[in-house]
Enzyme design. Sequence first.
Site, mmCIF file in Angstrom:
data_model
loop_
_atom_site.group_PDB
_atom_site.id
_atom_site.type_symbol
_atom_site.label_atom_id
_atom_site.label_comp_id
_atom_site.label_asym_id
_atom_site.label_seq_id
_atom_site.Cartn_x
_atom_site.Cartn_y
_atom_site.Cartn_z
ATOM 1 N N ARG A 67 -22.909 5.952 4.165
ATOM 2 C CA ARG A 67 -23.175 5.282 5.439
ATOM 3 C C ARG A 67 -21.997 4.362 5.729
ATOM 4 N NH1 ARG A 67 -26.985 1.375 4.382
ATOM 5 N NH2 ARG A 67 -25.426 -0.229 4.807
ATOM 6 N N TYR A 69 -34.979 -6.135 4.799
ATOM 7 C CA TYR A 69 -36.066 -5.555 4.012
ATOM 8 C C TYR A 69 -37.454 -6.125 4.302
ATOM 9 C CZ TYR A 69 -32.050 -3.660 1.643
ATOM 10 O OH TYR A 69 -30.871 -3.006 1.381
ATOM 11 N N GLU A 84 -17.849 -1.825 6.446
ATOM 12 C CA GLU A 84 -17.841 -1.370 5.059
ATOM 13 C C GLU A 84 -18.377 0.050 4.984
ATOM 14 O OE1 GLU A 84 -21.727 -2.960 2.908
ATOM 15 O OE2 GLU A 84 -20.707 -4.612 3.927
#
Length: 371
Positions: free
Chosen positions: A303, A264, A317
């Site tokens: 996703r 981020y 994941e």
Amino acid sequence: MSRPPITVLLGGPSAEHDVSIVSGTAIAEALAAAGCTVEQVLIDLDGGWWQLPADHRRSDREPAAYDDPPSLGATGPVSAAAALDRLGAASPRPVVFIALHGPFGEDGTVQAMLEGAGLAYTGSGVTASALGMDKAIFKRLVRGIGLPVADWREVRRARWREDPDGVLREIRAFADGTGDGRLIVKPSGLGSSVGMTLVHGPDEIGAALDEAFRYDSVALVEAYLAGARDLEVSIIGNDHARLEQYGPGEIVAGHEFYDFASKYTPGLSETSTRAEVSPMMKASILKIARDAYRAIGAEGFARVDFLVRGDDVFLSEINTIPGFTPISLFPTMPAEAGLSFADVCLRVVDLAIERHAGRVAAGLATTDLPR
């Protein structure tokens, strides 16, 4: 296409609160620019629901500005029950765009609340959301159907408190058996790399577990795959026989591993919507992503993340509510099919409407009971 009003939920009582604010405000702005009627509902860390002004835009505000909703002109707070009653009483009823990340928003909790209120909402239902959020359960499930995952161990907070020496012995033995010795330790039910640590040696295991247990009662201890590439696939669709898949894209982390800062901090990591992989590897990655999506019963969008080392592909994941931030790959990979950020948001909304319309009516009469 004429769409009903859209209510975007953002914030939430999880450690991914700030990321959700960035995702949610970006989604709301894109939908409004596309001509939709949009309202934004901010859920604070205490679980209070605030209605932001109709013309609210985040602009250059930092997520911390949302710690004080009244300063943004928000009205509230009200309880979740009161907020859902308001949405349920609206005419027409809105579609709820869940832009919440982490526990409460991504684990089936808010999905169950919206189900109870009879509201259409984006993304997966209760079961798929819960399975996708719990990394330990997800890994057990996909390994059970033969999908490749990196080896791991699970540690519960209660056992760590009762028998720390025994836990450390087991984890050290596991680390020795990986051939590298380094480990990834993270909370089982959280995302965005919050609470995640790269352990370099035995002396760091205890602190890493303590960090993970700040956020969850179960910690995942995974074998570290040195030199592995981070690849991602976007999936959109309700019908498992006709899923849209985009990617894989690739992330080159700016730190030793893809931690929160790498994800981020603008400019720290590099992303590409097209990873350089062979046609055979691409086909394999897309098949595994599709199998994982189907395995948990995902709907709407998700996703799927991978670690690739050499010719070996490992499923990492699935994220049933992936990020919609400016540096997120999920909403940008569909550009290969000509879909803009707004197009992806609209597609997600339309799939929510489609799924809700196709549900079996919940109401029963006494004549329907097996008496």
